[in-house]
Design an enzyme around this catalytic site. Structure first.
Site, mmCIF file in Angstrom:
data_model
loop_
_atom_site.group_PDB
_atom_site.id
_atom_site.type_symbol
_atom_site.label_atom_id
_atom_site.label_comp_id
_atom_site.label_asym_id
_atom_site.label_seq_id
_atom_site.Cartn_x
_atom_site.Cartn_y
_atom_site.Cartn_z
ATOM 1 N N ASP A 113 -31.073 -70.934 23.648
ATOM 2 C CA ASP A 113 -30.605 -71.967 22.719
ATOM 3 C C ASP A 113 -31.761 -72.619 21.957
ATOM 4 O O ASP A 113 -31.599 -73.710 21.410
ATOM 5 C CB ASP A 113 -29.841 -73.063 23.477
ATOM 6 C CG ASP A 113 -28.469 -72.612 23.943
ATOM 7 O OD1 ASP A 113 -28.073 -71.477 23.634
ATOM 8 O OD2 ASP A 113 -27.797 -73.399 24.642
ATOM 9 N N HIS B 262 -28.885 -74.801 31.749
ATOM 10 C CA HIS B 262 -27.531 -75.228 31.411
ATOM 11 C C HIS B 262 -26.483 -74.284 32.021
ATOM 12 O O HIS B 262 -26.703 -73.074 32.102
ATOM 13 C CB HIS B 262 -27.351 -75.304 29.894
ATOM 14 C CG HIS B 262 -27.979 -76.528 29.294
ATOM 15 N ND1 HIS B 262 -28.187 -76.666 27.938
ATOM 16 C CD2 HIS B 262 -28.440 -77.670 29.861
ATOM 17 C CE1 HIS B 262 -28.745 -77.850 27.698
ATOM 18 N NE2 HIS B 262 -28.908 -78.472 28.852
#
Length: 256
Positions: free
Chosen positions: A135, A60
């Site tokens: 994450d 990401h």
């Protein structure tokens, strides 16, 4: 105990944390993810450290978006997840669960934790009781299941749950206050959670971080890590089914 490492944590972007990991004997420094390249360069200069490696947890942009700028500025080597190698800018070495990456004299085990993304990895310094989890898991939360399945994400969380309970989880975002507001809706009677929430409120009112998160406390309070408990399964309507229970909790959080 193995070689000591120094961990420097700093806020960047809107709610990300940046991490520089320094091994003083060799002088090597790893940037764990690269949400904001200029901020990493500033922080490294202030510490007197030279960035020699980047360790990406997943692709990401708020985790790998600064790779090329940092590489241009420092000539550092980029290590990232094999399952997402094509999406990691400037990658030099692809790693997967079971591999070991070295920072000077220090070593970290790579753990596969897919779900948020399909190739997400974490880095565990066993000697220092520290894990950089990106994450995959947060204080009182976990990442949204964007690319994987609920079963995949639950299996990833089980790998994190299996780490020594004294492990500090260096999560990538300061999401704890909002995670806490949700967690109490799932576990209103959890005394340890109530104490944790009070601590979180005090930390945030003083503008202090709630990360890293101690795994032992997360195991007692984080609803996403407790989907294997019979009482939680019953409360979520999925007796005997940890994956269904986890999926129910994740779905409720997505709608919260």
């Amino acid at each position: 105990m193995g070689i000591n490492i120094d961990i420097h944590q700093f806020a960047c972007l809107n709610d990300n944390y940046g991490y520089l990991v320094h091994e003083p004997q060799s002088g090597e420094t790893a940037a764990v993810d690269t949400p904001d390249a200029e901020r990493y360069l500033e922080e490294a200069r202030a510490k007197g450290w030279a960035i020699t490696q980047i360790w990406n947890t997943h692709w990401h942009p708020d985790h790998a978006g600064g790779n090329l700028r940092l590489k241009e500025a420092t000539g550092c080597r980029i290590i990232g997840p094999a399952g997402e190698a094509a999406k990691i800018p400037g990658i030099d070495q692809a790693v997967k669960g079971g591999d070991v990456v070295r920072l000077g004299e220090a070593a970290a085990a790579v753990i596969d934790v897919p779900g948020h993304t399909l190739g997400h990895i974490a880095f565990h310094f066993a000697d220092q009781s520290a894990a950089f989890v990106g994450d995959s898991v947060f204080a009182l939360g976990c990442g949204r299941v964007f690319e994987g399945t609920m079963e995949m994400m639950w299996n990833s969380l089980k790998r994190i749950k299996a780490l020594p309970k004294e492990t500090l989880l260096y999560c990538a975002h300061e999401y704890t206050a909002s995670n806490a507001r949700f967690a109490v809706t799932i576990q209103p009677e959890n005394k340890a959670l109530k104490e944790y929430v009070a601590w979180i409120e005090k930390r945030r009112s003083d503008n202090l971080p709630t990360v890293p998160a101690l795994l032992e406390r997360e195991l007692a309070t984080n609803p996403f890590l407790r989907a294997d408990l019979p009482a939680m399964q019953l409360a979520m309507g999925h007796p005997g089914d940890p994956v269904g229970t986890f999926g129910e909790i994740r779905g409720r959080k997505d709608r919260f």
